[in-house]
Design an enzyme around this catalytic site. Sequence first.
Site, mmCIF file in Angstrom:
data_model
loop_
_atom_site.group_PDB
_atom_site.id
_atom_site.type_symbol
_atom_site.label_atom_id
_atom_site.label_comp_id
_atom_site.label_asym_id
_atom_site.label_seq_id
_atom_site.Cartn_x
_atom_site.Cartn_y
_atom_site.Cartn_z
ATOM 1 N N GLU A 141 45.142 14.517 -41.740
ATOM 2 C CA GLU A 141 44.478 13.728 -40.701
ATOM 3 C C GLU A 141 45.389 12.543 -40.345
ATOM 4 O O GLU A 141 46.008 11.950 -41.238
ATOM 5 C CB GLU A 141 43.154 13.219 -41.318
ATOM 6 C CG GLU A 141 42.318 12.303 -40.465
ATOM 7 C CD GLU A 141 41.075 11.814 -41.236
ATOM 8 O OE1 GLU A 141 41.019 11.936 -42.491
ATOM 9 O OE2 GLU A 141 40.154 11.309 -40.581
ATOM 10 N N LYS B 195 36.887 15.068 -34.545
ATOM 11 C CA LYS B 195 36.104 14.881 -35.787
ATOM 12 C C LYS B 195 34.664 14.494 -35.472
ATOM 13 O O LYS B 195 34.416 13.502 -34.778
ATOM 14 C CB LYS B 195 36.775 13.810 -36.648
ATOM 15 C CG LYS B 195 36.149 13.599 -38.019
ATOM 16 C CD LYS B 195 36.975 12.604 -38.823
ATOM 17 C CE LYS B 195 36.496 12.438 -40.243
ATOM 18 N NZ LYS B 195 37.385 11.528 -41.013
ATOM 19 N N CYS C 149 38.585 16.099 -42.580
ATOM 20 C CA CYS C 149 38.208 15.294 -43.745
ATOM 21 C C CYS C 149 36.706 15.263 -43.993
ATOM 22 O O CYS C 149 36.120 16.254 -44.369
ATOM 23 C CB CYS C 149 38.822 13.897 -43.629
ATOM 24 S SG CYS C 149 38.990 13.105 -45.249
ATOM 25 N N VAL D 296 39.614 9.819 -49.755
ATOM 26 C CA VAL D 296 39.617 8.695 -50.692
ATOM 27 C C VAL D 296 38.594 8.896 -51.812
ATOM 28 O O VAL D 296 38.804 8.436 -52.926
ATOM 29 C CB VAL D 296 39.404 7.346 -49.973
ATOM 30 C CG1 VAL D 296 40.600 6.994 -49.113
ATOM 31 C CG2 VAL D 296 38.142 7.348 -49.108
ATOM 32 N N MET D 297 37.500 9.571 -51.527
ATOM 33 C CA MET D 297 36.526 9.885 -52.586
ATOM 34 C C MET D 297 37.019 11.127 -53.342
ATOM 35 O O MET D 297 37.801 11.912 -52.818
ATOM 36 C CB MET D 297 35.143 10.164 -51.977
ATOM 37 C CG MET D 297 34.523 8.962 -51.302
ATOM 38 S SD MET D 297 32.778 9.241 -50.890
ATOM 39 C CE MET D 297 32.868 10.520 -49.652
HETATM 40 C C1 ACM Z 1 37.844 10.657 -44.382
HETATM 41 O O1 ACM Z 1 37.064 11.260 -43.636
HETATM 42 N N1 ACM Z 1 39.043 10.318 -43.970
HETATM 43 C C2 ACM Z 1 37.464 10.333 -45.755
#
Ligand code: ACM
Length: 260
Positions: free
Chosen positions: A38, A107, A140, A167-168
């Site tokens: 991304e 997205k 993501c 990040v999670m």
């Molecule tokens: C994300 O959607 N970049 C965690």
Amino acid sequence: MRIAVVQTCPLFGQVAENVEAALMAMESRGADLYVLPELFNTGYNFADVGEVEELSESVSGYTLHAVTAFASKMSCYIVYGFAERADKLYNSSVLLGPSGLIGLYRKTHLYFRETLFFAPGDLGFPVYDVPFGKVGMMICFDWMYPESARSLALNGAQIIAHPSNLVMPYCPDAMVTRCLENRVFAATANRVGVEDRAGITLKYIGKSEIVSHKGEILHRLGETEPGIAVADIDLSHATNKRINEYNDLFSGRQVERYVR
Ligand code: ACM
């Protein structure tokens, strides 16, 4: 076909350098379809919307031209994420091939401060035909909503190209279930590194991976280093949704019982 996930470490705002680094990594391993992270060309942790405006591109911008030149030279297909400047700003991805743009995805489920900068995607979950199969995209945090992968599978996707900046910690394992419950392949391309900007520190978890239609992790990269992983897969396996002689994944759905 041969699928590749490319794990990069973008430098914030250094578009030409980030594109060049990704293309160099891709040049090291041949593949039919490469999936990049991304926002791979700009970095992720924007301080304000002004930075997004400055670094965003139209679908025919610098990045599309540079990456298409690679696809033409190598006769391959590529999915990457970027900040799209259109009627609004979108966190988008494209699918391109040797002749240029094939497909666009915006997205749908925005994460964290993205909600300040981007409009939610308005294109649904399109699926595109390329010579080796049917490719859908999600970006993501779309993983967190099982409806994203389900919509792509119902639209006929055999492989989900999944540019990410995770990040999670949950997504790499969750994608095993997304693939299993939809009988599709997935290629999650994540980034590594830390971005410390505007008082917000984000550490990206790496673990880019290729998962089969049976939920097998065919390759998973490490947590800190850039890299590339490839797998030879047969996308036709994703077309057969029969689990056994009594169960078919899709016709077994009890749609009228579900909450909309
Ligand atoms: C994300 O959607 N970049 C965690």
